[in-house]
Design a protein around this motif. Structure first.
Motif, PDB file in Angstrom:
ATOM      1  N   LEU A   1       6.218   1.938  18.269  1.00 11.85           N
ATOM      2  CA  LEU A   1       6.566   3.084  17.423  1.00 11.85           C
ATOM      3  C   LEU A   1       6.708   2.659  15.966  1.00 11.85           C
ATOM      4  O   LEU A   1       6.229   3.346  15.050  1.00 11.85           O
ATOM      5  CB  LEU A   1       7.878   3.715  17.914  1.00 11.85           C
ATOM      6  CG  LEU A   1       7.802   4.546  19.194  1.00 11.85           C
ATOM      7  CD1 LEU A   1       9.195   4.943  19.656  1.00 11.85           C
ATOM      8  CD2 LEU A   1       6.952   5.792  18.957  1.00 11.85           C
ATOM      9  N   SER A   2       7.377   1.535  15.751  1.00  9.53           N
ATOM     10  CA  SER A   2       7.539   1.040  14.386  1.00  9.53           C
ATOM     11  C   SER A   2       6.189   0.697  13.762  1.00  9.53           C
ATOM     12  O   SER A   2       5.929   1.032  12.593  1.00  9.53           O
ATOM     13  CB  SER A   2       8.453  -0.190  14.394  1.00  9.53           C
ATOM     14  OG  SER A   2       8.556  -0.753  13.099  1.00  9.53           O
ATOM     15  N   LEU A   3       5.339   0.047  14.532  1.00 13.67           N
ATOM     16  CA  LEU A   3       4.010  -0.299  14.029  1.00 13.67           C
ATOM     17  C   LEU A   3       3.214   0.955  13.707  1.00 13.67           C
ATOM     18  O   LEU A   3       2.526   1.022  12.682  1.00 13.67           O
ATOM     19  CB  LEU A   3       3.272  -1.145  15.065  1.00 13.67           C
ATOM     20  CG  LEU A   3       1.824  -1.526  14.730  1.00 13.67           C
ATOM     21  CD1 LEU A   3       1.779  -2.371  13.452  1.00 13.67           C
ATOM     22  CD2 LEU A   3       1.176  -2.271  15.887  1.00 13.67           C
ATOM     23  N   GLY A   4       3.291   1.959  14.597  1.00 15.02           N
ATOM     24  CA  GLY A   4       2.567   3.197  14.344  1.00 15.02           C
ATOM     25  C   GLY A   4       3.031   3.889  13.075  1.00 15.02           C
ATOM     26  O   GLY A   4       2.211   4.367  12.278  1.00 15.02           O
ATOM     27  N   MET A   5       4.329   3.949  12.860  1.00 15.45           N
ATOM     28  CA  MET A   5       4.853   4.590  11.647  1.00 15.45           C
ATOM     29  C   MET A   5       4.430   3.833  10.393  1.00 15.45           C
ATOM     30  O   MET A   5       4.060   4.434   9.374  1.00 15.45           O
ATOM     31  CB  MET A   5       6.382   4.672  11.728  1.00 15.45           C
ATOM     32  CG  MET A   5       6.892   5.613  12.805  1.00 15.45           C
ATOM     33  SD  MET A   5       8.695   5.642  12.909  1.00 15.45           S
ATOM     34  CE  MET A   5       8.940   6.748  14.298  1.00 15.45           C
ATOM     35  N   ARG A   6       4.472   2.517  10.475  1.00 12.74           N
ATOM     36  CA  ARG A   6       4.047   1.721   9.314  1.00 12.74           C
ATOM     37  C   ARG A   6       2.568   1.923   9.018  1.00 12.74           C
ATOM     38  O   ARG A   6       2.163   2.083   7.867  1.00 12.74           O
ATOM     39  CB  ARG A   6       4.327   0.253   9.571  1.00 12.74           C
ATOM     40  CG  ARG A   6       5.798  -0.148   9.490  1.00 12.74           C
ATOM     41  CD  ARG A   6       5.946  -1.635   9.680  1.00 12.74           C
ATOM     42  NE  ARG A   6       5.160  -2.362   8.691  1.00 12.74           N
ATOM     43  CZ  ARG A   6       4.789  -3.628   8.815  1.00 12.74           C
ATOM     44  NH1 ARG A   6       5.098  -4.298   9.921  1.00 12.74           N
ATOM     45  NH2 ARG A   6       4.088  -4.224   7.870  1.00 12.74           N
ATOM     46  N   MET A   7       1.758   1.905  10.081  1.00  9.32           N
ATOM     47  CA  MET A   7       0.325   2.082   9.872  1.00  9.32           C
ATOM     48  C   MET A   7       0.003   3.483   9.343  1.00  9.32           C
ATOM     49  O   MET A   7      -0.953   3.656   8.581  1.00  9.32           O
ATOM     50  CB  MET A   7      -0.424   1.841  11.189  1.00  9.32           C
ATOM     51  CG  MET A   7      -0.445   0.388  11.622  1.00  9.32           C
ATOM     52  SD  MET A   7      -1.217   0.149  13.244  1.00  9.32           S
ATOM     53  CE  MET A   7      -2.851   0.788  12.923  1.00  9.32           C
ATOM     54  N   ALA A   8       0.781   4.483   9.766  1.00 16.51           N
ATOM     55  CA  ALA A   8       0.513   5.849   9.316  1.00 16.51           C
ATOM     56  C   ALA A   8       0.902   6.055   7.858  1.00 16.51           C
ATOM     57  O   ALA A   8       0.347   6.934   7.181  1.00 16.51           O
ATOM     58  CB  ALA A   8       1.257   6.846  10.202  1.00 16.51           C
ATOM     59  N   ASN A   9       1.858   5.274   7.337  1.00 16.83           N
ATOM     60  CA  ASN A   9       2.387   5.514   5.990  1.00 16.83           C
ATOM     61  C   ASN A   9       2.071   4.401   4.994  1.00 16.83           C
ATOM     62  O   ASN A   9       2.183   4.622   3.787  1.00 16.83           O
ATOM     63  CB  ASN A   9       3.917   5.697   6.066  1.00 16.83           C
ATOM     64  CG  ASN A   9       4.314   6.865   6.948  1.00 16.83           C
ATOM     65  OD1 ASN A   9       3.756   7.948   6.826  1.00 16.83           O
ATOM     66  ND2 ASN A   9       5.269   6.652   7.837  1.00 16.83           N
ATOM     67  N   ASP A  10       1.711   3.239   5.475  1.00 10.01           N
ATOM     68  CA  ASP A  10       1.478   2.094   4.597  1.00 10.01           C
ATOM     69  C   ASP A  10      -0.022   1.926   4.373  1.00 10.01           C
ATOM     70  O   ASP A  10      -0.762   1.533   5.279  1.00 10.01           O
ATOM     71  CB  ASP A  10       2.069   0.829   5.226  1.00 10.01           C
ATOM     72  CG  ASP A  10       2.059  -0.355   4.264  1.00 10.01           C
ATOM     73  OD1 ASP A  10       1.352  -0.286   3.237  1.00 10.01           O
ATOM     74  OD2 ASP A  10       2.754  -1.346   4.540  1.00 10.01           O
ATOM     75  N   GLY A  11      -0.463   2.230   3.177  1.00 10.98           N
ATOM     76  CA  GLY A  11      -1.887   2.127   2.861  1.00 10.98           C
ATOM     77  C   GLY A  11      -2.404   0.703   2.949  1.00 10.98           C
ATOM     78  O   GLY A  11      -3.539   0.467   3.372  1.00 10.98           O
ATOM     79  N   ARG A  12      -1.580  -0.257   2.525  1.00 13.91           N
ATOM     80  CA  ARG A  12      -2.021  -1.656   2.572  1.00 13.91           C
ATOM     81  C   ARG A  12      -2.230  -2.116   4.007  1.00 13.91           C
ATOM     82  O   ARG A  12      -3.225  -2.789   4.313  1.00 13.91           O
ATOM     83  CB  ARG A  12      -0.980  -2.542   1.900  1.00 13.91           C
ATOM     84  CG  ARG A  12      -0.853  -2.316   0.399  1.00 13.91           C
ATOM     85  CD  ARG A  12       0.186  -3.243  -0.196  1.00 13.91           C
ATOM     86  NE  ARG A  12      -0.142  -4.638   0.042  1.00 13.91           N
ATOM     87  CZ  ARG A  12       0.671  -5.659  -0.242  1.00 13.91           C
ATOM     88  NH1 ARG A  12       1.855  -5.423  -0.791  1.00 13.91           N
ATOM     89  NH2 ARG A  12       0.297  -6.898  -0.007  1.00 13.91           N
ATOM     90  N   LEU A  13      -1.312  -1.719   4.910  1.00 10.36           N
ATOM     91  CA  LEU A  13      -1.466  -2.088   6.307  1.00 10.36           C
ATOM     92  C   LEU A  13      -2.686  -1.409   6.912  1.00 10.36           C
ATOM     93  O   LEU A  13      -3.426  -2.012   7.702  1.00 10.36           O
ATOM     94  CB  LEU A  13      -0.209  -1.711   7.094  1.00 10.36           C
ATOM     95  CG  LEU A  13      -0.197  -2.097   8.578  1.00 10.36           C
ATOM     96  CD1 LEU A  13      -0.418  -3.588   8.751  1.00 10.36           C
ATOM     97  CD2 LEU A  13       1.112  -1.667   9.230  1.00 10.36           C
ATOM     98  N   GLN A  14      -2.911  -0.157   6.553  1.00 10.23           N
ATOM     99  CA  GLN A  14      -4.111   0.535   7.017  1.00 10.23           C
ATOM    100  C   GLN A  14      -5.372  -0.203   6.583  1.00 10.23           C
ATOM    101  O   GLN A  14      -6.317  -0.366   7.361  1.00 10.23           O
ATOM    102  CB  GLN A  14      -4.139   1.966   6.484  1.00 10.23           C
ATOM    103  CG  GLN A  14      -3.058   2.868   7.054  1.00 10.23           C
ATOM    104  CD  GLN A  14      -3.068   4.233   6.404  1.00 10.23           C
ATOM    105  OE1 GLN A  14      -4.018   4.605   5.708  1.00 10.23           O
ATOM    106  NE2 GLN A  14      -2.009   5.001   6.611  1.00 10.23           N
ATOM    107  N   GLY A  15      -5.362  -0.640   5.324  1.00  8.11           N
ATOM    108  CA  GLY A  15      -6.512  -1.382   4.829  1.00  8.11           C
ATOM    109  C   GLY A  15      -6.731  -2.672   5.600  1.00  8.11           C
ATOM    110  O   GLY A  15      -7.872  -3.046   5.901  1.00  8.11           O
TER     111      GLY A  15
END
Length: 490
Positions: free
Chosen positions: A400-414
């Motif tokens: 859940l924490s990873l999903g929230m970070r990936m959904a909101n953190d552009g750098r992590l998405q990149g």
């Protein structure tokens, strides 16, 4: 004619997966527009036949329509498509027959002196027949030899199947499996953002956690305990033998002594020693008396034993109750010297290494190392099966924490997108030849005749529209040409 090309005893004569219906209904439909199916079943010795594509069960070793490497039998949807193709063939053939009838009537009327209009109608009908026949030839040539005649560049799909498969593989490799295409497509999808939003949903996190737990249980079940134990034991033993432990132990002991962490151990030893002396007074007395010379009087031995006991008890008690007792200082100095020797004295380090190797080589230690896997395995299996276990709870929370970070953190998405793109590009560039060869080799393994029928079932209905359009366009073109010719008096 089709039946003449295949005897009743020839393998595959009865067909499969609807082939009986094909041998009846398809024959009638093809016969309606003058198409002779014998061209599709030309014997292997006939000109234009695909070499090596026929034979028992194999037509090229494919094992028949549904055999190994085969394209598969006709499904209910395929049969419905084939019925649609037959209907469109009937309509297209009807258009050809209509043009022939109109042409015959127009010519009859022209000879009967019905008027100039009959020439226009006859020209339109004649051109319509030409267009219908030309398009019939073109469409039929894709799948079989028209009229059963081995005309060059006909029966394209059966005879050129392997080349078409090779071309298809090259086309896919060049246009779908290139690095630029893969990167652009994955970048447009935005996997990091989508995956993060998906994982951020509690229901999805629960599902992933359950799947991971199932996979973990499956992996632990498949693994043989003896094999894992041997690997773990060998890995730990090899690493322990290769790693010198004396300097590390010396550094740790030096830090413990510097921080005073050893004093609690000294306190515990002094307390336990004082308690033992208080409880075992007689044992100490007997030990002292037993070590005395035989010529000394017994009462002297007892007096000496009592004195020794009192001194031992006083020493241990004072050491226990006095933090600054000289003996405690002596222990501090001893431990500090020993810590330095462990780090810098070659003899001390060598002795510690010999002791370590002796301990590791003992069977009891090896059994203990090997048995650790059984304990770990049981613990992991129990944790994976229990939905409330700390392992699954922490895994769900982490997802859940990873999903929230990936959904909101552009750098992590990149980063995630970059990892996915890199992995996909590596697979594509490394295994592109294998992927394309899979396409070409799969197509090459298909039965040529069955493949032709399968493709015709999928696209034949649209191809029959070409015949109808050819009839209409041909008649209009013929009418226009005749009109222009009459206008200029040709």
């Amino acid at each position: 004619m089709r039946a003449l090309t295949r005897g009743p005893s020839e393998p595959g004569a009865s067909g499969g997966n609807g082939d009986n219906e094909e041998n009846g209904e398809a024959e009638r439909a093809e016969g309606a527009d003058g198409e002779v199916a014998a061209g599709a079943r030309t014997p292997a010795s006939a000109p234009g036949a695909a070499p090596g594509r026929r034979g028992p069960k194999g037509r090229g070793g494919s094992g028949g329509p549904g055999g190994i490497g085969g394209i598969g039998g006709f499904t209910a949807a395929d049969e419905e498509r084939r019925r649609g193709v037959r209907r469109m063939k009937t309509i297209a053939t009807g258009a050809l027959l209509l043009m022939a009838t109109v042409f015959a009537l127009a010519k009859w009327a022209q000879h009967a002196g019905a008027g100039g209009w009959t020439g226009y109608v006859a020209a339109a009908a004649e051109a319509g027949m030409v267009g219908a026949l030309a398009d019939w030839f073109a469409v039929t040539a894709l799948f079989r030899h028209p009229m059963g005649l081995p005309i060059p560049h006909t029966a394209i799909i059966p005879t050129k199947k392997d080349q078409l498969g090779q071309s298809l593989g090259e086309f896919v490799g060049e246009n779908f499996l290139s690095e630029d295409v893969v990167r652009a497509r994955l970048r447009a999808v935005g996997i990091g953002n989508r995956l993060g939003a998906w994982l951020a949903e509690p229901a999805h996190a629960d599902r992933v956690t359950a799947e991971l737990a199932t996979a973990l249980r499956g992996a632990l079940t498949v693994l043989r305990d003896s094999d894992v134990q041997a690997v773990v034991s060998e890995a730990i033993t090899r690493r322990a033998h290769a790693q010198e432990i004396a300097p590390g132990l010396g550094t740790m002991l030096e830090k413990i002594v510097g921080d005073g962490g050893h004093r609690r151990i000294v306190d515990l030893v002094c307390e336990r020693a004082a308690h033992w002396l208080e409880v075992h007074r007689d044992s100490v007395m007997e030990a002292v008396e037993g070590g005395a010379p035989g010529w000394t009087p017994r009462f002297v031995d007892r007096r000496i034993g009592e004195r020794v006991y009192r001194e031992l008890l006083r020493f241990v008690t004072e050491m226990r109750d006095m933090p600054d007792h000289p003996a405690r200082g002596a222990v501090d100095r001893f431990l500090s010297d020993f810590a330095r020797d462990l780090q810098s004295d070659p003899e001390t380090r060598a002795r510690v290494e010999r002791l370590k190797n002796e301990v590791l080589d003992r069977s009891e230690v090896q059994d203990l190392i090997a048995s650790a896997w059984s304990a770990v395995r049981s613990m992991l299996v129990a944790a994976a099966e229990d939905e409330r276990s700390e392992l699954r709870v922490r895994a769900r929370t982490a997802l859940l924490s990873l999903g929230m970070r990936m959904a909101n953190d552009g750098r992590l998405q990149g980063k995630v997108d970059g990892w996915v793109e890199g992995a996909a590009v590596y697979l594509v560039t490394t295994y592109r030849d294998e992927i394309t060869s899979l396409i070409s080799e799969t197509v090459a393994g298909w039965d040529a005749e069955h493949t032709s029928k399968k493709i015709e079932a999928h696209i034949g209905r649209d191809l029959q529209f070409i015949r109808i359009n050819g009839t209409v366009v041909g008649s209009l073109a013929g009418l226009a040409i005749y009109t222009v010719a009459r206008f200029f008096g040709v």
